[in-house]
Design an enzyme around this catalytic site. Structure first.
Site, short mmCIF file in Angstrom:
data_model
loop_
_atom_site.label_atom_id
_atom_site.label_comp_id
_atom_site.label_asym_id
_atom_site.label_seq_id
_atom_site.Cartn_x
_atom_site.Cartn_y
_atom_site.Cartn_z
N GLU A 124 0.82 -1.20 0.00
CA GLU A 124 0.00 0.00 0.00
C GLU A 124 0.86 1.26 0.00
O GLU A 124 1.82 1.38 0.77
CB GLU A 124 -0.89 -0.03 1.25
CG GLU A 124 -1.75 1.20 1.43
CD GLU A 124 -2.57 1.14 2.72
OE1 GLU A 124 -3.54 1.90 2.83
OE2 GLU A 124 -2.22 0.33 3.62
N LYS B 66 -9.24 2.40 -2.47
CA LYS B 66 -9.55 1.96 -1.10
C LYS B 66 -10.95 2.43 -0.69
O LYS B 66 -11.31 3.60 -0.89
CB LYS B 66 -8.49 2.51 -0.14
CG LYS B 66 -8.50 1.90 1.25
CD LYS B 66 -7.27 2.36 2.03
CE LYS B 66 -7.14 1.72 3.39
NZ LYS B 66 -5.91 2.16 4.09
N CYS C 63 -5.55 -3.05 2.49
CA CYS C 63 -5.40 -2.94 3.94
C CYS C 63 -6.73 -2.99 4.69
O CYS C 63 -7.33 -4.05 4.85
CB CYS C 63 -4.61 -1.69 4.29
SG CYS C 63 -3.92 -1.71 5.97
N LEU D 272 24.67 9.45 29.43
CA LEU D 272 24.71 8.14 30.09
C LEU D 272 24.88 8.38 31.58
O LEU D 272 25.96 8.76 32.05
CB LEU D 272 25.88 7.32 29.52
CG LEU D 272 25.90 5.84 29.88
CD1 LEU D 272 24.69 5.11 29.28
CD2 LEU D 272 27.18 5.18 29.38
N SER D 273 23.81 8.15 32.33
CA SER D 273 23.78 8.57 33.74
C SER D 273 24.24 7.49 34.70
O SER D 273 24.47 7.78 35.87
CB SER D 273 22.35 8.95 34.10
OG SER D 273 21.50 7.81 34.06
N ILE E 220 19.25 2.87 34.46
CA ILE E 220 18.79 1.80 33.58
C ILE E 220 18.26 2.31 32.24
O ILE E 220 18.45 1.67 31.20
CB ILE E 220 17.73 0.94 34.30
CG1 ILE E 220 17.51 -0.37 33.56
CG2 ILE E 220 16.44 1.71 34.52
CD1 ILE E 220 16.70 -1.37 34.33
N THR F 98 15.96 9.77 26.77
CA THR F 98 15.93 8.43 27.35
C THR F 98 14.80 8.22 28.35
O THR F 98 14.87 7.32 29.19
CB THR F 98 17.27 8.12 28.04
OG1 THR F 98 17.47 9.06 29.12
CG2 THR F 98 18.43 8.22 27.08
N GLU G 213 7.74 7.79 33.00
CA GLU G 213 8.17 9.17 33.23
C GLU G 213 7.47 10.13 32.27
O GLU G 213 7.06 11.23 32.67
CB GLU G 213 9.68 9.26 33.05
CG GLU G 213 10.48 8.47 34.08
CD GLU G 213 11.97 8.44 33.79
OE1 GLU G 213 12.71 8.00 34.68
OE2 GLU G 213 12.37 8.84 32.68
N LYS H 35 4.20 18.92 28.31
CA LYS H 35 5.54 18.37 28.13
C LYS H 35 5.55 17.36 26.98
O LYS H 35 6.45 17.35 26.13
CB LYS H 35 6.03 17.70 29.41
CG LYS H 35 6.34 18.64 30.55
CD LYS H 35 6.98 17.87 31.71
CE LYS H 35 7.34 18.77 32.86
NZ LYS H 35 7.99 18.04 33.97
#
Length: 553
Positions: free
Chosen positions: A45, A113, A149, A292-293, A296, A398, A403, A522
């Protein structure tokens, strides 16, 4: 000897707006089909334009360009099999999502369609006109019914009409994006169409990442009764030939390869890798950087990036303050070393001192609060963006879905960045994904095998480390509780009363609800990220930024 029909299926990865390259891919697939003796070569499609094009399709010059290129392709592919390719069609009054059939140097059919999706990430009702019912297209010995579709997702509708008007095989060209367990949903719908029509059906799906969406392929074919005749891999390009034979009971697909599909954990991970890889490639970036803190979230994002584009193209930056623990310093270094990424150490102390001094006359007599904490985060964002500008590396953000949902992130700080691979993954699932990646490695991963994320990162209590002894649970419910409530409020649209009935404290549910609503501004300014569920933030869930309603029932 019975009649046969060879269908070449092209499960490929177009680029939205790159009409020339998409047409080149179509021509190459047609050549493969021609050399294999195909009767018909099928692409997906809207392949000529890429998918989804959103409001780009409302630009007349874009539609005219796409239509002209399809017409030119027909002339180029005159001597060989018929070719099917999706693209827009403007008839002078209305715009359609169309599927072109090219034969003998001409456009011999345009299938339009009929059922326009208007849910989740789809908004086609405002872009296209719904077409009237149409019959099959004759290609060689076969009357091929083409259901684009959504046309195949409804009972007693398009496919049934195609069967009643003489179709012998149904082809369903798709742009069907991934969400968790989506293949089972597709299969259930298509089995239902096969049962209704009594016809063999081929479900051809697109491949590749586009903005937040990933088209995962997984093309398959069914014979009457729902017997599986073909299943292609997910997340891999493929050009495959499927043969049909005219039997006493009608046309039947001759059994082809049946690929094994990975479990949901691996498919989610593959989605995040493909989403990032294609977002970078299609937007012109070859390298990334991220803060890179030692936590995780940044560890899994660094790993996804290394798997997507290779660790040599990933810059990890540690930006410590006086609140950064030695354990975090050690863990960040360990991740970068295990992955083989570049590791830079950029303390924010001097910058923070300068900002503190500048603001001192204005903040005199006021107690320190989250303002000072957020200055640290915003300094990190500033420094990372400066490095992004200087080195031409896209900054990755990240924040996990937990969060992002409750606004536990600093706008213009750690939310800075061009893409967020884990935007649609709740924190509890991040933990398990880290464990999965440590235990599993696949050929398509460009990063190293083994436990690349230290166990300490997975096991230690999460912390933003913006003040002494800070823990996420100082500000939020435990993540297992938070994620369960978020799943109810966001993914399932449950009421507060529903969740209280499920056993959660009303005060906790109301607090989480409040955080979700006040954080909409935010999310409106946040980076795009890979869609893993049916309720990802952006197109799946469109809430007003300003909203005073709260659930008081």
């Amino acid at each position: 000897m019975p009649d046969t029909f060879r269908l070449t299926l092209a499960q490929l990865n177009p680029v939205v707006g790159d009409l020339a390259a998409n047409i080149d891919q179509a021509r190459d697939a047609w050549t493969v089909g021609r050399d294999a003796g195909a009767d018909f070569v099928a692409l997906t499609e809207m392949f000529s334009t890429g998918y989804q094009v959103q409001d780009l399709i409302m630009k007349p010059a874009f539609v005219a360009d796409a239509m002209a290129r399809i017409e030119a392709l027909a002339a180029e592919c005159a001597d060989g099999p018929a070719l099917g390719i999706g693209g827009p069609y403007w008839d002078g009054n209305d715009l359609f999502n169309a599927y072109y059939v090219l034969q003998g140097g001409k456009i011999t059919a345009r299938v339009l369609k009929q059922k326009l999706p208007n849910e989740t990430v789809f908004d086609e009702v405002r872009l296209y006109t719904a077409a009237n019912p149409q019959g099959p297209v004759s290609i060689g010995p076969v009357r091929l019914g083409i259901a684009i579709c959504e046309d195949a997702w409804h009972a007693e509708a398009v496919c049934e009409t195609l069967a009643e008007t003489g179709s012998q095989i149904i082809l369903v060209p798709n742009g069907s994006p991934y969400y968790r367990e989506k293949f089972d949903v597709r299969m259930n719908h298509m089995v239902a169409r096969v049962v209704e029509t009594g016809l063999p059906l081929v479900y051809l799906n697109m491949l590749g990442g586009q903005d937040d969406q990933v088209f995962d392929g997984g093309t398959f074919a069914l014979n009457p009764g729902g017997a599986l005749a073909l299943k292609l891999p997910v997340f891999e390009p493929a050009i495959t030939h499927l043969d049909f034979e005219d039997t006493d009971d009608g046309w039947r697909a001759i059994a082809g390869p049946i690929a094994d599909h990975p479990d949901a954990w691996e498919q989610d991970y593959a989605t995040m890798v493909m989403a990032l890889r294609d977002y970078l490639r299609k937007s012109g970036f070859s390298k990334v950087l991220l803060g890179l803190s030692g936590g995780i979230d940044s560890a899994i994002v660094a790993t996804i990036a290394a798997d997507a584009i290779g660790p040599q193209n990933v810059r990890c930056v540690m930006l410590p303050s006086e609140y950064t623990s030695q354990a975090s310093l050690d863990d960040a270094q360990a991740v970068a070393d295990a992955l083989g990424c570049t590791y830079d150490y950029v303390p924010i102390g001097p910058s923070r001192a300068a900002v503190t001094e500048t603001l001192a006359p204005f903040f005199d007599g006021l107690k320190p609060d989250t303002t000072e904490e957020n200055i640290q985060s915003r300094l990190r964002g500033l420094l990372l963006m400066a490095m992004s500008n200087k080195f031409g590396e896209m900054l990755l953000t990240t924040g996990n879905k937990s969060e992002v949902a409750v606004g536990y992130a600093t706008i213009y700080g750690d939310m800075s960045g061009g893409y967020n691979p884990i935007k649609d993954m709740y924190k509890t699932r991040v933990f398990e994904t880290c464990r999965w990646r440590n235990a599993n490695h696949r050929d398509w991963m460009m990063g190293p095998a083994g436990a690349v994320i230290p166990a300490n990162i997975i096991d230690k209590p999460p912390s933003a480390e913006l003040r002494a002894d800070q823990k996420d649970e100082d500000s939020l419910p435990p993540y297992d509780v938070l994620d369960a409530i978020l799943t109810g409020l966001v993914d399932d649209e449950k009421s507060v009363a529903d969740l209280v009935a499920d056993g959660f404290e009303r005060a906790t549910v109301k607090r989480v609800e409040h955080l979700i609503y006040i954080s909409e501004y935010k999310r409106f300014q946040s980076a795009p990220g890979a869609r893993l569920t049916r309720r990802a933030f952006w197109l799946d869930r469109r809430y007003p930024i300003v909203n005073r309603w709260r659930d008081e029932i």
